[in-house]
Design an enzyme around this catalytic site. Structure first.
Site, mmCIF file in Angstrom:
data_model
loop_
_atom_site.group_PDB
_atom_site.id
_atom_site.type_symbol
_atom_site.label_atom_id
_atom_site.label_comp_id
_atom_site.label_asym_id
_atom_site.label_seq_id
_atom_site.Cartn_x
_atom_site.Cartn_y
_atom_site.Cartn_z
ATOM 1 N N THR A 11 0.865 -1.190 0.000
ATOM 2 C CA THR A 11 0.000 0.000 0.000
ATOM 3 C C THR A 11 0.900 1.237 0.000
ATOM 4 O OG1 THR A 11 -0.260 -0.236 2.411
ATOM 5 C CG2 THR A 11 -2.049 -1.069 1.012
ATOM 6 N N LYS A 62 3.924 -6.959 3.806
ATOM 7 C CA LYS A 62 3.666 -5.550 3.521
ATOM 8 C C LYS A 62 3.348 -4.860 4.830
ATOM 9 C CE LYS A 62 0.282 -3.463 3.360
ATOM 10 N NZ LYS A 62 -0.518 -2.624 4.347
ATOM 11 N N THR A 104 -1.981 -4.564 11.609
ATOM 12 C CA THR A 104 -1.515 -3.568 10.648
ATOM 13 C C THR A 104 -0.454 -4.028 9.674
ATOM 14 O OG1 THR A 104 0.075 -2.770 12.218
ATOM 15 C CG2 THR A 104 -2.050 -1.755 12.248
ATOM 16 N N GLU A 118 6.017 4.745 7.337
ATOM 17 C CA GLU A 118 5.661 5.902 6.516
ATOM 18 C C GLU A 118 6.502 7.126 6.888
ATOM 19 O OE1 GLU A 118 1.065 4.682 5.537
ATOM 20 O OE2 GLU A 118 1.486 5.953 7.263
#
Length: 399
Positions: free
Chosen positions: A149, A175, A186, A272
């Site tokens: 993602t 991932k 998550t 991120e």
């Protein structure tokens, strides 16, 4: 044990594929992993009370003794989508079963992406058909791409070891980048192996390994609705394990743990907006539970993560997180190190070189050691720094 190429298709009898079905604008978004011989399956699922439709179906199917395939889409979580979402997840199972000629009870299904948006079913089903046609022994890399993602890099690894004159392989893809927090949430990880063992032993082993790896990472403290770790063991190496005492079992568990920790660290490293990996080691604790709890708490501290990003040797944020971890501690016994720089001894601050500490915090892999000096239990947790880009990415994730 040695590292090899091939990811989830390194073990004998496994095929994989990843294709672009149109859920995302241009990137791959549907993956299939297939064992040519039905495999024993084990899985661990998110602890979030809100579970996506594919998770609910996979939790049911994993009760079956055998699992032959895993089908995954990215770009849409199919979570909080009601009966329509359950129907869509079932259609994914039906299409995969039809394409591969296997019972739908032998398939795990997973989705990852935006929550609360209806799954574009026709695109996904077409993607499943394309992926099943594209299955190959070289398909692990494409599958790793197709489950991403906000990840910036695909995550895959494989290892092999020799036992009883035979070669056993373990491979995995994963991932995860945002919404990463301990307690099996998550992220997605799929591991394959050509060793053989009973389901109960495989499930118990996976749970123990997950507690040492995926449950010890944190990016942002958010737990997802969708995530799982699954392992398939098809026995095609010719090595069968019956008990934990066997040499083959010990070597397999070591290999599985290595693969899981490598994937977990890759997820934390790819958090991120992250610029560096953080490794927190808690040593000489009274119990393993205490060591794990404190290590996870420190890696989850936003203030500490921000300090690492700023290369600020603010050890006060570390001792503060130790204090609110909810475990009994004796401050007067605690030592803290930033890399090799000792900043706290027996609960009292030490004079240290700010330049040396800054150098330690500027490394790609920042290591923090917290010595409780009270026992012999140790634990390690992983996280990443908190940057401006994390906010930018998540401020506009849906759009």
């Amino acid at each position: 044990m040695k590292k090899i190429q091939g990811g989830v298709t390194a073990p004998e009898g496994f095929l994989a594929a990843g294709v672009h079905a149109g859920i995302k604008k241009s990137k791959k978004d549907v993956a299939v992993i297939f064992s040519e011989k039905p495999a024993v399956g084990a899985a661990v699922f998110t602890t979030n009370k809100v579970k996506a439709a594919p998770i609910l179906l996979s939790m049911e199917n994993i009760k079956d003794q055998l699992i032959s395939a895993i089908v995954v889409n990215s770009g849409n979580a199919n979570a909080c989508t009601g009966e329509e979402g359950m129907l869509a997840a079932r259609q994914m199972l039906d299409e995969t079963g039809k394409c591969l000629g296997i019972p739908i009870s032998q398939i795990l299904v997973a989705s990852t992406g935006v929550i609360g948006v209806p799954l574009p079913v026709n695109k996904v089903l077409n993607g499943i058909r394309m992926a099943c046609q594209a299955l190959s022994r070289e398909g692990s890399g494409a599958a790793a791409e197709a489950i991403m993602t906000t990840d910036t890099v695909p995550k895959e690894i494989a290892v092999e070891f020799e036992v009883y004159g035979k070669t056993v392989k373990v491979g995995g893809i994963a991932k995860g980048s945002g919404m990463i927090h301990p307690n099996m949430a998550t992220m997605l990880a799929f591991i394959t192996t050509d060793i053989g063992m009973e389901k109960e032993l495989l499930q118990e082993t996976l749970r123990e390994v997950v507690d040492e790896s995926f449950n010890m990472i944190s990016v942002d403290g958010d737990s997802s609705t969708n995530d799982m770790v699954a392992v398939l063991a098809n026995g095609l190496s010719g090595v069968w394990v019956e008990s934990k005492e066997e040499e083959a079992y010990l070597k397999f568990k070591n290999a599985l743990e290595y693969v899981a920790i490598c994937l977990a660290k890759a997820i934390a490293r790819d958090g991120e907006g992250a610029t560096r990996l953080i490794e927190v080691r808690v040593v000489n604790a009274e119990s393993l539970q205490k060591a794990r709890k404190i290590a996870r708490t420190v890696t989850s501290s936003n203030l500490f993560k921000a300090a690492v990003f700023g290369e600020d040797a603010n050890w006060g944020r570390i001792i503060t997180a130790v204090g609110y971890a909810g475990e009994e501690i004796t401050v007067e016994k605690i030592d803290i190190y930033l890399g090799k720089v000792k900043v706290l001894q027996k609960g009292v601050p030490l004079p240290f070189s700010e330049e040396e500490a800054k150098e330690e915090l500027a490394r790609e892999e920042v290591i923090v050691t917290i010595d409780l000096n009270e026992g012999d239990a140790n634990a390690v947790a992983w996280g990443c720094d908190l940057t401006y880009d994390y906010v930018k990415i998540n401020a506009s994730y849906r759009t």
